[in-house]
Enzyme design. Sequence first.
Site, PDB file in Angstrom:
ATOM      1  N   ALA A   1      32.224  38.931  34.260  1.00  5.69           N
ATOM      2  CA  ALA A   1      33.021  39.996  34.859  1.00  5.69           C
ATOM      3  C   ALA A   1      34.521  39.736  34.965  1.00  5.69           C
ATOM      4  CB  ALA A   1      32.475  40.309  36.253  1.00  5.69           C
TER       5      ALA A   1
ATOM      6  N   PRO B   1      38.433  39.335  34.511  1.00  5.08           N
ATOM      7  CA  PRO B   1      39.073  39.312  35.843  1.00  5.08           C
ATOM      8  C   PRO B   1      38.703  40.479  36.751  1.00  5.08           C
ATOM      9  CG  PRO B   1      40.602  40.204  34.256  1.00  5.08           C
ATOM     10  CD  PRO B   1      39.361  39.856  33.470  1.00  5.08           C
TER      11      PRO B   1
ATOM     12  N   LYS C   1      36.731  45.828  34.414  1.00  2.09           N
ATOM     13  CA  LYS C   1      35.571  46.687  34.142  1.00  2.09           C
ATOM     14  C   LYS C   1      34.685  46.786  35.378  1.00  2.09           C
ATOM     15  CE  LYS C   1      35.692  45.367  29.257  1.00  2.09           C
ATOM     16  NZ  LYS C   1      36.706  44.297  29.424  1.00  2.09           N
TER      17      LYS C   1
ATOM     18  N   ASP D   1      30.629  35.402  37.203  1.00  2.00           N
ATOM     19  CA  ASP D   1      31.416  34.606  36.277  1.00  2.00           C
ATOM     20  C   ASP D   1      31.215  33.147  36.653  1.00  2.00           C
ATOM     21  OD1 ASP D   1      33.754  35.441  34.146  1.00  2.00           O
ATOM     22  OD2 ASP D   1      33.986  33.393  34.898  1.00  2.00           O
TER      23      ASP D   1
ATOM     24  N   CYS E   1      35.960  41.792  22.452  1.00  2.00           N
ATOM     25  CA  CYS E   1      37.329  42.117  22.038  1.00  2.00           C
ATOM     26  C   CYS E   1      37.678  41.310  20.790  1.00  2.00           C
ATOM     27  CB  CYS E   1      38.332  41.850  23.162  1.00  2.00           C
ATOM     28  SG  CYS E   1      38.351  40.153  23.773  1.00  2.00           S
TER      29      CYS E   1
END
Length: 474
Positions: A246, A248, A251, A269, A376
Amino acid sequence: MPVFPKISLRPEVEHYLRNVFKNTEHLDAFGLEGTEQKFEALLTRLSQPPGFTTVRLNTHLASVECIRDLLSEEIQKQLKDLRKCDVRILPHPKLPDVLLIPVIGPRENLARYSSEVIVGVQCGNAVLRGAHVFAPGIVSAPKFMKAGDVVSVFSDIDGKCTRGAMEFQGNKVFVGNGIAEMKRSSIFCSDEPLKGIGIRMTKPVCLSPCFDKVLSNHIFLQNLPSVVVGHVLAPVPGERILDMCAAPGGKTTHIAALMHDQGEVIAMDKIANKLERIKQNAALLQLKCIKAYCFNGTKALATDATGSSTDGPPFSPESFDRILLDAPCSGLGQRPNMACTWSLKEVLSYQPLQRKLFAVAVKLLKPGGVLVYSTCTITLAENEEQVAWALQTFECLRLQPQEPHLGGEGMMGACLSRDQLKQLQRFDPACVPAEGFRFNPEEEESSQRTEADFIQQANNDTIGFFIAKFVKVP
């Protein structure tokens, strides 16, 4: 030399990517002759910032109209020096919580001063997206630099500049001009931790508003595809949702806002300091349904040996309505990215980790639940090949169409059917025509563009990103 040279990659990584694109017809529609030119265009576009700043609005706290008015006032203050300050703030017709701000530039005729400040490549990338130069990012400064001096700022592409140097003749890219806020000795000779703005950018090559401490409760800067992910997941108030990787928290907070802060959003995380950023962002945006845990996603499924928790991880099987796996990846779609020093081994290391996380996600998802996988990066191995593997490995999964669908279809080469490729979203920087990366409100051509022209360019001129949506059938 062009304003932006192509991204600097290790030879073996460039060779690997070149072969991937050589063996696909994905780029044939863009009017470039030959795969070599197509690939060179991609490398050049990766070094450029996206053509728009994407601002996600915290509609949990205020209306779109209210935030837009506040934002417009702030931008007019920051860009008051433009002779014709008619910078548009555009609502996105398919993303109701997004405003788009065109980037002005690249401005090719800026003066370059003899006083040069060298910054690290990541700092240089941030400047191209609207940031000032913070003191820790400064690598080299003139011997007699003092506060108030006008300086030209360059990005050290290869990371070869020695910290504390007074000049640098190596591979560097001009990112703009600014005014020193500190003297040289305060940067390199102080025993105190470095903090604060070192160079306040006044004339960057690419002019974007600076959002540092601006409307922090009302807006969140995200790349456009990252906002699309939340809408594709389509969370519903009252559901229990897992964001597996998750940090930073962009989202995560978007999911919570789309749920009107009603339900439960679990954010995980494995890196503790990154987890703190999730908590900070949730607090800033005043979202209370988010619970953040420092935990390794590959171990998030409870077994007979570990047992399940009633609250945090590990979790029982089939305990989430929707899951977002925004997987750790090679990040080769990020923009601007003027240099990537990763080895081929590092680039290829992510596929096994992504599959471990994916397998856990499938087991944690309820029957009828939705799983969204995103990265990404631009590689086939981390995107379309993962979809093909998932469909072959998990008979319970079905690929789903996505709404909104703003990107292109998936890339060929992973043995997926044409219909399956159409259900994927791949945001590809190579789609952007070279002449499209330019906006100046003082030029007649820019002022004559319609809102539809801007929206289409914003959908294309963004980072490299990939999205796949699955449903788990009973």
